[in-house]
Design a protein around this motif. Structure first.
Motif, PDB file in Angstrom:
ATOM      1  N   GLY A  10       0.945  -0.983  -0.180  1.00 16.32           N
ATOM      2  CA  GLY A  10      -0.034  -0.608   0.337  1.00 16.32           C
ATOM      3  C   GLY A  10       0.784   1.375   0.419  1.00 16.32           C
ATOM      4  O   GLY A  10       1.930   1.448   0.745  1.00 16.32           O
ATOM      5  N   ASP A  11      -0.030   2.106  -0.293  1.00 13.43           N
ATOM      6  CA  ASP A  11       0.578   3.559  -0.385  1.00 13.43           C
ATOM      7  C   ASP A  11       0.847   3.878   1.179  1.00 13.43           C
ATOM      8  O   ASP A  11       0.364   5.227   1.157  1.00 13.43           O
ATOM      9  CB  ASP A  11       0.302   4.545  -1.415  1.00 13.43           C
ATOM     10  N   PHE A  12       1.764   4.347   2.287  1.00 13.71           N
ATOM     11  CA  PHE A  12       1.325   4.842   3.451  1.00 13.71           C
ATOM     12  C   PHE A  12       2.695   4.032   4.347  1.00 13.71           C
ATOM     13  O   PHE A  12       2.918   3.010   4.264  1.00 13.71           O
ATOM     14  CB  PHE A  12      -0.500   3.838   4.055  1.00 13.71           C
ATOM     15  N   PRO A  13       3.102   5.148   5.117  1.00 10.37           N
ATOM     16  CA  PRO A  13       4.326   4.306   5.780  1.00 10.37           C
ATOM     17  C   PRO A  13       4.042   3.166   6.761  1.00 10.37           C
ATOM     18  O   PRO A  13       5.872   2.550   6.124  1.00 10.37           O
ATOM     19  CB  PRO A  13       4.422   5.348   6.925  1.00 10.37           C
ATOM     20  N   GLU A  14       3.369   2.969   7.012  1.00 10.52           N
ATOM     21  CA  GLU A  14       3.409   1.289   7.556  1.00 10.52           C
ATOM     22  C   GLU A  14       3.285  -0.360   6.625  1.00 10.52           C
ATOM     23  O   GLU A  14       3.520  -1.220   6.947  1.00 10.52           O
ATOM     24  CB  GLU A  14       2.107   0.959   8.538  1.00 10.52           C
TER      25      GLU A  14
END
Length: 162
Positions: free
Chosen positions: A36-40
């Protein structure tokens, strides 16, 4: 059962195209890879596309993915449902995909179709959306559109092989 690279191509194309979609890949070693396109996330969609695109077609090592889960869209067979939109992957370029979609006539049936070619993966992502169709009717239309694309791809592949 190991998921084939061809399926991962479709999943990575959808992960890159469908807004706010997170994909979880369970491996045979018990690890879950979050795309996904999120930091985690374990991997961004851009990196996932490139890993899948560069996977050796005839290599000895197959992907070790056993299960795929989608968060942000509902898996309905070959189609992902997200609100008033349905998404699927065509194995063809944009132009032949558009030709196949015309045989189903989404516009005349109350839906808008968009086709986006993914040049890294060599597939097209199709989005069908409608504010007037019921979810069931949109599912049916998307399934028909997917089938039309698969049929056109098979016919083109058979003609090329002949």
């Amino acid at each position: 059962m190991t998921i084939p690279v061809s399926t991962l191509v479709q999943v990575s194309a959808l992960a890159a195209a469908v807004p706010q979609l997170t994909v979880s890949l369970d491996t045979d070693g018990g690890t879950t890879v979050i795309v996904g396109d999120f930091p985690e996330a374990s991997m961004c969609t851009h990196a996932f596309r490139h890993v899948v695109a560069n996977w050796p077609a005839h290599g000895d090592h197959q992907p070790c993915v056993d299960q795929i889960y989608f968060d942000g869209a509902e898996d309905r067979g070959p189609v992902l449902a997200q609100g008033e939109a349905r998404w699927f992957v065509s194995e063809m370029g944009a132009q032949p995909t558009v030709v196949a979609l015309r045989t189903v006539g989404p516009r005349s049936r109350g839906a808008e179709a968009q086709v986006r070619f993914d040049s890294v993966l060599g597939v097209s992502v199709v989005r069908l959306a409608s504010t007037t169709l019921t979810p069931e009717a949109l599912d049916e239309l998307a399934t028909e559109a997917y089938a039309a694309c698969v049929t056109e791809h098979l016919l083109a592949s058979a003609a090329a092989a002949a």
